[in-house]
Design a protein around this motif. Structure first.
Motif, PDB file in Angstrom:
ATOM      1  N   SER B  50       1.075   8.299  54.877  1.00 47.93           N
ATOM      2  CA  SER B  50       1.429   9.309  55.713  1.00 47.93           C
ATOM      3  C   SER B  50       0.793   9.509  56.775  1.00 47.93           C
ATOM      4  O   SER B  50      -0.718   9.937  56.758  1.00 47.93           O
ATOM      5  CB  SER B  50       1.290  10.616  54.410  1.00 47.93           C
ATOM      6  OG  SER B  50       1.963  11.718  55.396  1.00 47.93           O
ATOM      7  N   TYR B  58       6.591   4.100  52.730  1.00 51.01           N
ATOM      8  CA  TYR B  58       6.605   4.066  51.351  1.00 51.01           C
ATOM      9  C   TYR B  58       6.565   2.306  50.976  1.00 51.01           C
ATOM     10  O   TYR B  58       6.981   1.586  51.673  1.00 51.01           O
ATOM     11  CB  TYR B  58       7.680   4.447  50.533  1.00 51.01           C
ATOM     12  CG  TYR B  58       7.798   6.024  50.399  1.00 51.01           C
ATOM     13  CD1 TYR B  58       8.143   6.912  51.414  1.00 51.01           C
ATOM     14  CD2 TYR B  58       6.996   6.788  49.302  1.00 51.01           C
ATOM     15  CE1 TYR B  58       7.761   8.415  51.271  1.00 51.01           C
ATOM     16  CE2 TYR B  58       7.162   7.730  49.142  1.00 51.01           C
ATOM     17  CZ  TYR B  58       7.499   8.692  50.070  1.00 51.01           C
ATOM     18  OH  TYR B  58       7.316   9.841  50.104  1.00 51.01           O
ATOM     19  N   GLN B  64      10.859   7.848  48.380  1.00 51.35           N
ATOM     20  CA  GLN B  64      10.792   9.175  48.509  1.00 51.35           C
ATOM     21  C   GLN B  64      11.286  10.058  47.579  1.00 51.35           C
ATOM     22  O   GLN B  64      10.936  11.265  47.200  1.00 51.35           O
ATOM     23  CB  GLN B  64      11.179   9.536  50.167  1.00 51.35           C
ATOM     24  CG  GLN B  64      11.093  11.030  50.553  1.00 51.35           C
ATOM     25  CD  GLN B  64      11.595  11.174  52.021  1.00 51.35           C
ATOM     26  OE1 GLN B  64      12.095   9.959  52.637  1.00 51.35           O
ATOM     27  NE2 GLN B  64      11.332  12.341  52.587  1.00 51.35           N
ATOM     28  N   PRO B  68       8.109  12.373  46.615  1.00 48.83           N
ATOM     29  CA  PRO B  68       8.109  13.027  48.011  1.00 48.83           C
ATOM     30  C   PRO B  68       6.852  13.620  48.624  1.00 48.83           C
ATOM     31  O   PRO B  68       6.217  13.997  47.558  1.00 48.83           O
ATOM     32  CB  PRO B  68       9.287  14.220  47.659  1.00 48.83           C
ATOM     33  CG  PRO B  68       8.960  14.539  46.211  1.00 48.83           C
ATOM     34  CD  PRO B  68       8.748  13.280  45.470  1.00 48.83           C
TER      35      PRO B  68
END
Lengths: 113, 115
Positions: B50, B58, B64, B68
């Motif tokens: 991230s 991912y 996700q 998440p």
């Protein structure tokens, strides 16, 4: 894709003997290589990382040399100490900053008195 | 020095429920945060990377919809394990990238057990 191989799952040594933990890698680019050490119930901590100018990184008596010809970054120490017992992970990161390091399977080093 | 805190350190959840874990960088700005899972007998599986103000990337086998991630600022990230099952057990590690050093600093992890 990038990958890191650590062939030894467990290395057992007597205190005072030299340490060598193997790490080889595959990468399309010239990656950065890292060694992380993880003691029981602790966070993995950075031990060493390769330099772009071919200097040999050293920390706490450990050193590693990046050999591009053999795609290796073996971890060495001249004399093992009891406190060196831990998990050691070799990791690779491509020069592209949008990538996260890829880790090898890890080597458990057990130093006996 | 660079410190990364993860909370909680351990958690147990019932099969099919969800669990949220947090990662806090202290003393530096984490331009990116990588989440890993360390399962028994396995190495670090990268879940996702991230980067602030960028899309979360991912890895294959992680989505996700299942994991998440929120990364609202340069010091904090959280990840949720949705509908946890036995195969989700393990130590979830957060690695915060210190941009000036191009190095990941890890928290001690959140150990997830699923009943």
């Amino acid at each position: 894709g990038d990958s890191v191989t650590q062939t030894e799952g467990l290395v057992t040594l007597t205190e005072g003997l030299p340490v060598m933990l193997n790490c080889t890698y595959q990468s399309t680019y010239s990656p950065f290589l890292f060694w992380y050490v993880q003691h029981l119930n602790e966070a993995p901590k950075l031990l060493l990382k390769s330099f772009t100018d071919n200097k040999r990184p050293e920390h706490q008596g450990f050193h590693a040399t990046l050999h591009k010809s053999s795609s290796s970054f073996h971890l060495q120490k001249s004399s093992a100490q009891l406190s060196d017992s831990a998990l050691y992970y070799c990791a690779l990161r491509s020069p592209n900053n949008n990538n996260a390091p890829r880790f090898g399977a890890g080597t458990k080093l057990s130093v006996k008195p | 020095g660079a410190l990364v805190y993860q909370y909680p350190r351990r958690t147990i959840c019932k099969s099919g429920t969800s669990m949220r874990m947090e990662c806090q960088a202290v003393g530096f700005q984490a331009t990116s945060v990588a989440w890993y899972r360390q399962s028994p007998q396995k190495t670090f599986e990268l879940i996702a990377l991230s980067t602030v103000n960028s899309a979360i990337k991912y890895e294959q086998n992680f989505t996700q919809e299942k994991f998440p991630i929120s990364h609202p600022n340069l010091s904090f990230s959280s990840m949720t394990v949705l509908n946890a099952y036995l195969e989700d057990r393990g130590l979830y590690l957060c690695g915060a990238n210190r941009a000036s050093q191009n190095t990941l600093y890890f928290g001690a992890g959140t150990r997830l057990s699923v009943l």
